[in-house]
Structures are given as structure tokens and as C-alpha cells.
Design a protein around this motif. Structure first.
Motif, PDB file in Angstrom:
ATOM      1  N   ARG A 112     -17.688   2.026   2.725  1.00 42.55           N
ATOM      2  CA  ARG A 112     -16.320   1.582   3.010  1.00 42.55           C
ATOM      3  C   ARG A 112     -15.854   1.926   4.410  1.00 42.55           C
ATOM      4  O   ARG A 112     -15.146   1.154   5.040  1.00 42.55           O
ATOM      5  CB  ARG A 112     -15.374   2.170   1.973  1.00 42.55           C
ATOM      6  CG  ARG A 112     -15.438   1.365   0.715  1.00 42.55           C
ATOM      7  CD  ARG A 112     -15.181   2.149  -0.523  1.00 42.55           C
ATOM      8  NE  ARG A 112     -15.480   1.293  -1.655  1.00 42.55           N
ATOM      9  CZ  ARG A 112     -16.671   1.138  -2.177  1.00 42.55           C
ATOM     10  NH1 ARG A 112     -17.709   1.787  -1.661  1.00 42.55           N
ATOM     11  NH2 ARG A 112     -16.870   0.333  -3.195  1.00 42.55           N
ATOM     12  N   TYR A 113     -16.249   3.108   4.870  1.00 44.73           N
ATOM     13  CA  TYR A 113     -15.715   3.566   6.148  1.00 44.73           C
ATOM     14  C   TYR A 113     -16.772   3.690   7.241  1.00 44.73           C
ATOM     15  O   TYR A 113     -16.458   4.092   8.351  1.00 44.73           O
ATOM     16  CB  TYR A 113     -14.993   4.899   5.959  1.00 44.73           C
ATOM     17  CG  TYR A 113     -13.732   4.748   5.133  1.00 44.73           C
ATOM     18  CD1 TYR A 113     -12.598   4.176   5.692  1.00 44.73           C
ATOM     19  CD2 TYR A 113     -13.693   5.138   3.808  1.00 44.73           C
ATOM     20  CE1 TYR A 113     -11.454   4.004   4.949  1.00 44.73           C
ATOM     21  CE2 TYR A 113     -12.545   4.968   3.049  1.00 44.73           C
ATOM     22  CZ  TYR A 113     -11.421   4.402   3.630  1.00 44.73           C
ATOM     23  OH  TYR A 113     -10.298   4.221   2.891  1.00 44.73           O
ATOM     24  N   LEU A 165      -4.387   9.482   3.436  1.00 49.06           N
ATOM     25  CA  LEU A 165      -5.703   8.909   3.180  1.00 49.06           C
ATOM     26  C   LEU A 165      -6.684  10.010   2.763  1.00 49.06           C
ATOM     27  O   LEU A 165      -7.504   9.820   1.859  1.00 49.06           O
ATOM     28  CB  LEU A 165      -6.234   8.175   4.416  1.00 49.06           C
ATOM     29  CG  LEU A 165      -7.627   7.586   4.222  1.00 49.06           C
ATOM     30  CD1 LEU A 165      -7.601   6.438   3.232  1.00 49.06           C
ATOM     31  CD2 LEU A 165      -8.222   7.126   5.530  1.00 49.06           C
ATOM     32  N   TYR A 225       0.819  -1.213   0.000  1.00 53.81           N
ATOM     33  CA  TYR A 225       0.000   0.000   0.000  1.00 53.81           C
ATOM     34  C   TYR A 225       0.851   1.260   0.000  1.00 53.81           C
ATOM     35  O   TYR A 225       1.708   1.430   0.868  1.00 53.81           O
ATOM     36  CB  TYR A 225      -0.877  -0.057   1.255  1.00 53.81           C
ATOM     37  CG  TYR A 225      -1.825   1.095   1.470  1.00 53.81           C
ATOM     38  CD1 TYR A 225      -2.903   1.305   0.619  1.00 53.81           C
ATOM     39  CD2 TYR A 225      -1.656   1.957   2.552  1.00 53.81           C
ATOM     40  CE1 TYR A 225      -3.790   2.338   0.843  1.00 53.81           C
ATOM     41  CE2 TYR A 225      -2.533   2.997   2.781  1.00 53.81           C
ATOM     42  CZ  TYR A 225      -3.597   3.185   1.920  1.00 53.81           C
ATOM     43  OH  TYR A 225      -4.474   4.211   2.144  1.00 53.81           O
ATOM     44  N   GLY A 241     -11.667   0.126   1.995  1.00 54.50           N
ATOM     45  CA  GLY A 241     -11.860   0.851   3.249  1.00 54.50           C
ATOM     46  C   GLY A 241     -10.629   0.831   4.143  1.00 54.50           C
ATOM     47  O   GLY A 241     -10.743   0.758   5.355  1.00 54.50           O
ATOM     48  N   VAL A 242      -9.446   0.902   3.532  1.00 53.75           N
ATOM     49  CA  VAL A 242      -8.210   0.870   4.318  1.00 53.75           C
ATOM     50  C   VAL A 242      -8.000   2.216   5.003  1.00 53.75           C
ATOM     51  O   VAL A 242      -8.066   3.262   4.365  1.00 53.75           O
ATOM     52  CB  VAL A 242      -7.001   0.552   3.412  1.00 53.75           C
ATOM     53  CG1 VAL A 242      -5.696   0.724   4.186  1.00 53.75           C
ATOM     54  CG2 VAL A 242      -7.104  -0.855   2.860  1.00 53.75           C
ATOM     55  N   TYR A 243      -7.775   2.193   6.309  1.00 54.10           N
ATOM     56  CA  TYR A 243      -7.495   3.416   7.057  1.00 54.10           C
ATOM     57  C   TYR A 243      -6.003   3.665   7.095  1.00 54.10           C
ATOM     58  O   TYR A 243      -5.525   4.747   6.910  1.00 54.10           O
ATOM     59  CB  TYR A 243      -7.913   3.270   8.519  1.00 54.10           C
ATOM     60  CG  TYR A 243      -9.366   3.301   8.772  1.00 54.10           C
ATOM     61  CD1 TYR A 243      -9.909   4.320   9.530  1.00 54.10           C
ATOM     62  CD2 TYR A 243     -10.197   2.327   8.266  1.00 54.10           C
ATOM     63  CE1 TYR A 243     -11.248   4.348   9.789  1.00 54.10           C
ATOM     64  CE2 TYR A 243     -11.539   2.360   8.520  1.00 54.10           C
ATOM     65  CZ  TYR A 243     -12.059   3.368   9.283  1.00 54.10           C
ATOM     66  OH  TYR A 243     -13.383   3.404   9.543  1.00 54.10           O
ATOM     67  N   ALA A 244      -5.302   2.634   7.484  1.00 52.71           N
ATOM     68  CA  ALA A 244      -3.889   2.783   7.764  1.00 52.71           C
ATOM     69  C   ALA A 244      -3.298   1.384   7.775  1.00 52.71           C
ATOM     70  O   ALA A 244      -4.014   0.420   7.948  1.00 52.71           O
ATOM     71  CB  ALA A 244      -3.689   3.436   9.123  1.00 52.71           C
ATOM     72  N   VAL A 253      -8.512   8.772   9.502  1.00 52.57           N
ATOM     73  CA  VAL A 253      -7.241   8.592  10.212  1.00 52.57           C
ATOM     74  C   VAL A 253      -7.103   9.644  11.312  1.00 52.57           C
ATOM     75  O   VAL A 253      -6.804   9.348  12.461  1.00 52.57           O
ATOM     76  CB  VAL A 253      -6.042   8.691   9.253  1.00 52.57           C
ATOM     77  CG1 VAL A 253      -4.741   8.596  10.023  1.00 52.57           C
ATOM     78  CG2 VAL A 253      -6.113   7.595   8.218  1.00 52.57           C
ATOM     79  N   GLY A 261      -7.053   0.584  -1.963  1.00 52.92           N
ATOM     80  CA  GLY A 261      -7.132   0.947  -0.549  1.00 52.92           C
ATOM     81  C   GLY A 261      -8.477   1.567  -0.209  1.00 52.92           C
ATOM     82  O   GLY A 261      -9.117   1.179   0.769  1.00 52.92           O
TER      83      GLY A 261
END
Lengths: 187, 157
Positions: free
Chosen positions: B93-94, B65, A98, A132-135, B52, A128
Motif C-alpha cells: 500500500r505504501y 495515520l 475520510y 494507501g491513503v497518506y493524507a 505522513v 484508507g
């Protein structure tokens, strides 16, 4: 006791209780709305080979983990020995590399262990967002049909593996076996 | 001299491209096909939370992000998605958390109702206090004996 004194006492304890719960909550522990949904589609180059295009289908087929990592992420490095153990224990692990540089990632994997079977290269975080990738690091558990069944934001640890991940993998493998048996019986 | 001119000419498009990338990265106004698109983008980046940094919108945040999310909002806006579709995309997604203004639904009902509830509780408490004060015993009348005593004191006996 006098009711007049009791009321402020109750009010203050309630407020303190709320604040205390709030302190204990980890605001990063957001339930992922993706749990229970099919793995989001993507089209990315393989980390090792820019000519080779990977899609979500490359992650699907058996119960597997999907780990999101990068070389700039020290927590990912710390987490990797656990991933190695899982991989050695026969659990397939796929990955998104990523927001990383391909050279750096390849060099990193060439000098240290590589627990991953399939690595999709996501330098812009395109997949990403869809996932739904945050970190980094983040880890998903996919069932054999490619449905996301679990998501962990942050590093895995042994306790989590024992309490949550491994029992889930076990359960999903059972499901898979049952489904396959049913399919055989029907055909 | 010529060479440096050539180099700077060569550099110009690169410089411009870098400028556009920077603009996207820090949420500066970027090119849109219509005023409506620009308005939609400007509104959305101020309504979506950077998951984040959590207390910032993706407009304010410097997180990578947030930049990704801005770029996605921009791309989707240009592709003709309306604001609802883009917010839905992010929520899928979030989670609802990505919205700065939480929607009114079962799990946020208490949040939305709490100001009114507090006002109601305060109002009731205040009203009870007023009523209570009215009901407080008035200064009692003097009894006959007290009046006589007073009279005596006044006349200096």
C-alpha cells in the motif's frame, strides 16, 4: 590543471550536486505501489445513508476519479471548484469521506457544491489503509475495469489536470471503447 | 450521593473503553493473547515508518495515520498474520518507503553498498598517500662541491 586540485573539486561538486537534487525532491511524491493494481476491496456505509452499504464495485464501471476528502481538510475545500468543473465536464467522481463526522460532512455538502456521485463514509480510515491513503486530499484515477491507473497525493491543480489527469482519462476512455468493441466483435 | 455513585459506575466501562482507545492511539502496551503476539506487535511498530511524518516510526508518531497503521498491525497480529505478511501488506500500500530498514534489492543496492564503497575509496586514498610519501625524494646527497663548502664554513675560513 593539477590533478591533485581537480580531485577534491570533483568530489565537492558531486556532493553539492547530490544535496541539491535532494533539496529539489519532494519526499511526499512517493510512487504508489497501487498504481496498476485493482481498486482495493472495501465495505463502507454510504455517507448519505448508513443503511446503504457500498463496495469498490460502486466505484467501477467507467473511467472515474476517486477523491479522498474531509471537512477538516482546508486543502480539500480549495480543491473542490476544480472537481466541480470536472464533474460538470462529465467525469464521474467518487469519494471517500475520510476520518470525518457524518453530520459535519453532510452539512458541508448541503451548503456547498457536491461534485461526487458515490461517497463512502470511512470514519476510521479502514479503507484508507487499504487504499494507501497518506493524507487528504488524494485523488485516484480508475479505469473502466477498476484498475488504479494514477494517484495524486495532495490537491489537484489546473496544470496537473491539463498535463496528466485529463489526457489519461481520454486515453482510458479510448481503451474502454476499444475493449467494448472487441467484446462485441467476439460475441 | 447514591446518584453520583450510580453515575460513576455507569461511567466506568466507558472510561475503560476510552482508556483502551487511548492506549491504541499512543502505542501503549495493549492486550494480546500471547507473548509472541505482543513481541511481534512491539517489533513491527518500531520497524514501520509513518508515511505522513516520515522520520518517525508508527510507534513514535502521533499522526492519525500512524494510529490507523498501529491498529491494523494489532488487528492483523491478533488475526494470526505473521510479521512478514503484515510488512508485505503495508509495502503493497505504501511502498518500500514504509519500512525503516530498506530491503536489499536492485534499487537500494547502492544505499546498502555505500558505506563499504566509501570505506574502500578512503582506504585506497590512504594507501596511495602512504606509498606516495615513501616514494618522496629523500634528502639528496651533498655533492662534492657542497661538501667542500661546508668543510670550509666549519673550519671558519
Amino acid at each position: 590543471m593539477n590533478l591533485r586540485l581537480l580531485i577534491p573539486l570533483i568530489a565537492i561538486s558531486a556532493l553539492l550536486g547530490l544535496l541539491f537534487i535532494g533539496l529539489g525532491m519532494n519526499s511526499r511524491d512517493l510512487p504508489s505501489p497501487l498504481v496498476g493494481k485493482p481498486a482495493p476491496a472495501f465495505q463502507l456505509e454510504a455517507l448519505e445513508d448508513a443503511e446503504h452499504i457500498l463496495t469498490e464495485q460502486d466505484f467501477i464501471g467507467e473511467v472515474a476519479l476517486v477523491n479522498v476528502w474531509a471537512t477538516w481538510c482546508s486543502t480539500c475545500r480549495a480543491e473542490k471548484p476544480l472537481l466541480m468543473e470536472l464533474a460538470a465536464g462529465g467525469i464521474p467522481i467518487h469519494a471517500f469521506n475520510y476520518r470525518d463526522e457524518r453530520d459535519a460532512a453532510l452539512r458541508y455538502l448541503s451548503v456547498s457544491d457536491n461534485p461526487y456521485q458515490v461517497i463512502a463514509y470511512d470514519p476510521r480510515g479502514d479503507a484508507g489503509i487499504d487504499w494507501g491513503v497518506y493524507a487528504t486530499p488524494e485523488t485516484y484515477v480508475l479505469d473502466a475495469e477498476g484498475v488504479i491507473r494514477y494517484k495524486r497525493i495532495g490537491p489537484l491543480n489546473r496544470q496537473l489536470l491539463l498535463d496528466e489527469v485529463l489526457p489519461l482519462v481520454e486515453k482510458l476512455r479510448d481503451e474502454q471503447r476499444r475493449n467494448e468493441a472487441r467484446r462485441v466483435a467476439q460475441s | 450521593m447514591k446518584r453520583s455513585l450510580f453515575l460513576s459506575l455507569l461511567g466506568l466501562p466507558l472510561w475503560l473503553a476510552a482508556g483502551l482507545a487511548m492506549a491504541l492511539a499512543i502505542g501503549q502496551p495493549i492486550e494480546f493473547e500471547s507473548e509472541a503476539q505482543k513481541r511481534q506487535y512491539d517489533t513491527l511498530v518500531r520497524e514501520l515508518r509513518c508515511t505522513v511524518c516520515q522520520s518517525e516510526t508508527i510507534h513514535e508518531s502521533n499522526a492519525e495515520l500512524a494510529a490507523d497503521m498501529r491498529r491494523r498491525v494489532y488487528d492483523m497480529t491478533l488475526a494470526g498474520h505473521d510479521a512478514d505478511a503484515i510488512v508485505d501488506f503495508m509495502v503493497q500500500r505504501y511502498g518500500d518507503y514504509v519500512r525503516y530498514r530498506p530491503p536489499l534489492q536492485a534499487n537500494t543496492a547502492l544505499l546498502w553498498a555505500s558505506p563499504f564503497l566509501l570505506l574502500l575509496i578512503g582506504g585506497v586514498a590512504w594507501w596511495r598517500m602512504i606509498v606516495g610519501r615513501k616514494r618522496m625524494p629523500q634528502r639528496p646527497e651533498f655533492t662534492q662541491q657542497e661538501r667542500e663548502t661546508l668543510q670550509r664554513l666549519r673550519s671558519g675560513d
